[in-house]
Enzyme design. Sequence first.
Site, PDB file in Angstrom:
ATOM      1  CE1 TYR A   1      -6.764   4.375  -3.305  1.00  0.00           C
ATOM      2  CE2 TYR A   1      -8.217   5.374  -1.698  1.00  0.00           C
ATOM      3  CZ  TYR A   1      -7.231   4.468  -2.014  1.00  0.00           C
ATOM      4  OH  TYR A   1      -6.710   3.653  -1.036  1.00  0.00           O
ATOM      5  CD  GLN A   2      -5.347   7.847  -9.957  1.00  0.00           C
ATOM      6  OE1 GLN A   2      -5.398   6.819  -9.301  1.00  0.00           O
ATOM      7  NE2 GLN A   2      -4.841   7.906 -11.170  1.00  0.00           N
TER       8      GLN A   2
ATOM      9  CD1 TRP B   1     -13.507  -2.697  -5.907  1.00  0.00           C
ATOM     10  CD2 TRP B   1     -14.841  -4.474  -5.680  1.00  0.00           C
ATOM     11  NE1 TRP B   1     -13.280  -3.222  -4.657  1.00  0.00           N
ATOM     12  CE2 TRP B   1     -14.082  -4.313  -4.488  1.00  0.00           C
ATOM     13  CE3 TRP B   1     -15.740  -5.527  -5.766  1.00  0.00           C
ATOM     14  CZ2 TRP B   1     -14.210  -5.165  -3.393  1.00  0.00           C
ATOM     15  CZ3 TRP B   1     -15.861  -6.379  -4.671  1.00  0.00           C
ATOM     16  CH2 TRP B   1     -15.107  -6.197  -3.509  1.00  0.00           C
ATOM     17  CG  ASP B   2     -14.744   1.027  -4.116  1.00  0.00           C
ATOM     18  OD1 ASP B   2     -14.180  -0.016  -4.487  1.00  0.00           O
ATOM     19  OD2 ASP B   2     -14.201   1.863  -3.380  1.00  0.00           O
TER      20      ASP B   2
ATOM     21  CD  GLU C   1      -7.335  -3.408  -2.971  1.00  0.00           C
ATOM     22  OE1 GLU C   1      -7.968  -3.026  -3.959  1.00  0.00           O
ATOM     23  OE2 GLU C   1      -6.865  -2.630  -2.108  1.00  0.00           O
TER      24      GLU C   1
ATOM     25  CE  LYS D   1      -7.039  -2.592   1.942  1.00  0.00           C
ATOM     26  NZ  LYS D   1      -6.702  -1.915   0.672  1.00  0.00           N
ATOM     27  CD  GLN D   2     -10.853  -5.216   0.592  1.00  0.00           C
ATOM     28  OE1 GLN D   2      -9.755  -4.685   0.576  1.00  0.00           O
ATOM     29  NE2 GLN D   2     -11.875  -4.789  -0.131  1.00  0.00           N
TER      30      GLN D   2
END
EC number: 2.4.1.332
Length: 761
Positions: free
Chosen positions: A327-328, A333-334, A475, A587-588
């Site tokens: 994830y770079q 938004w986390d 997502e 998903k969540q």
Amino acid sequence: MHEIGEHLTTNTGWDIIKNRYEAAQAITEGSNFMIGNGFMGYRGTFAEDGKDAYAACIVTDTWDKADGKWEELSTVPNALLTLLHVDGEPFIMSEEAASFERTLDLSQGVTSRKVSQRMKNGATITIHEEKFASYRKKHAVLMKYTVESDQDTDAVLDTGIDYDVWSINGDHLQGHHYFSHPTGDGVTAKTVSYEDTVTVVETCSLDADASEEDYQNPDGSGRTFSLSLEAGKPVTLEKAMIIYSSNDVDNPQDEALLEAKHMQSYEEEKAANRLEWDNLWSHYDVTIQNNIIDQVALRFNIYHAIIATPVHKSLPIGARGLSCQAYQGAAFWDQEIYNMPMYLYSNPEIARNILKYRHRTLDGARRKAKRLGYEGAYYAWISGKTGDELCPDFFFKDVLSGRDIRNHFNDWQIHISPDIAYAVKKYHQVTGDDAFIRDYGAEMIFEIARFLASHAVYKPMRGRYEFMRVQGPDEYHENVDNNAFTNHQAMFTLQAADELLQTLDEKTLSAVKEKIGLSDDEISLWRDMLANTYVPKPDKHGIIEQFDGYYDLETIIPAKKVTERLIKEDEYYGYPNGVTVRTQCIKQADVIQLFVLHPHLYDRKTVELNYEFYEPRTLHFSSLSPSSYAIVAAQIDKVEEAYRNFRKSVMIDLLNTNEAVSGGTFIGGIHTAANGASWQMVVNGFGGLSVHGDDIHLSPRLPDAWDGYTFKAIVKGQTLEVDVTKEQITITNKSEDRKPLTLHIFGEKSVLDSERITKSR
């Protein structure tokens, strides 16, 4: 000794101990046992490990795009590499070792290993190795490496700097230039795409007589110590690794050499680092009574949240922290929704720094909006150095066809911008920091409101504005209209903007309006949107539809039954053709996430109905999801269900319960958002802490597994300590300059105008 999981224990609630070596766990344990300080993350590998064992040191603000596709943080040369040969035989970790124990000491950020292994010449060699990343000297990581034999034998130690390090997407450093100094070696290199200079310097000392010979090759440099080990007499090597880049200082090599010159002994630096950690834990520790497993799991997560957070300057908190390059090393938004709350209530200056990063990258958000045909600030879904979008168009692969999947995280997941506006507003509400709003926050909120106004579509036949072709927190369902979470967050932002227009002093407001060219026509549009934007509300059954048409999708309960439709285990579940897309399986947390952020928005009955509707439809295939459900379950007195989700969340990394590869893409490493959310689950979930208007709300619940818990929270500059037991709740104002605070405890209004207040449960 208390068992956490298989071969995983704790003695004190401050330590994680693994008593069995498993080579297959190199990725997981390299992340779990890592050390860091917000500037760097050094994976929890061993001194002899190279890239095949995923040894790496990841450094902030070193973004590079070596492969032309993925821009990620660089892994720098490893100056702690140390190889031991005993009578010509290399010491290689074996699962048949006579004894093995590795420990992460959470109290002071020290990772260690003690292993004994029999060599071919009959000698049993014991190695005791420990490392820490200094919080006193944030550019330094130190190691103490002690070797002992039970019989006299010859040994060789090769120690130096390894240039050939693990990197997920290409080699980011080029043109390695070797140099030496009185106590070790150094190397300077440049990143491929930005040509930033990175310097790594080592210091090295051995407390035994040995012959020494330097070596240098394309893969590294260092020295070879040849010595005789005497039976029962330990030999200790001390090393420091110092890292600077041209993004930190003008001359990285000079700064690194200066720091190397003044480096103290390992034990002196360790003692100084311990004092720094004592201070950190005084801010963030949450104590749990009579459940040492939950206690150590919570501290493990808080530890990883701390070391992932840059505090030396305004930089993002990566979705995998500094545990790897997945994830770079960039912000999602986390950062604001899952990581920032702990800092907001425990150390507001860090929360301020997080938001200053978003202000610093406001131009990147403006560029993204303009590129996609919008106005204002559309923040990057994956944000690094400049705030320009780092999320590639093709994130996953279709493992059935081998073709890239066009995901739209980077252009449809618009809630990222109002989420940041929410964080700005919440920061001001909790801290009362008017200066931040004047200097940074108002501009951010206005530009986000401007973006939302340019994205919204007015439907004349319906007489309302809508947000179309979006993607909510779930997502797996892309390209939907009127996602409830997104629309609510958009309205929150427009309301925040309108409040600022009415409450900012005239001088500040005029300056901000002039700076961004805000017109009266735009303001009129915002106010029209406030009155006429469609916000999904509870239907006749009390349920908020996640997005338009969600009810028309196939119902599969429980959601995990959808996995039976997979053709291959590692295929991607989501848009455009995954097995969940035409189902209600999500998903969540999505609608449920709305109640996490806005606990006072809907009445309890509505929250209960939506929880019961969406929970069986949720796969929890994001590490973010269990914590959200835990917080909301606690709000509606489903305390034991909240506790089960708490356990699931805090064990994600400890017990390695989430996949490392999805849709052909490596997504391993520490789950930094889940780490941050661990604090929220206790404080905002079980503790029921929220700030609504000018008042503080508390509704503490206590799981059966605990006798009590204690946490601190800073609100309006006042430090509160909340102690919850089975019998009572005690709230103490620990501030030196105490001021009256209005509290609502289980809905009953009280004024804390003395040192403490106690309520029976």
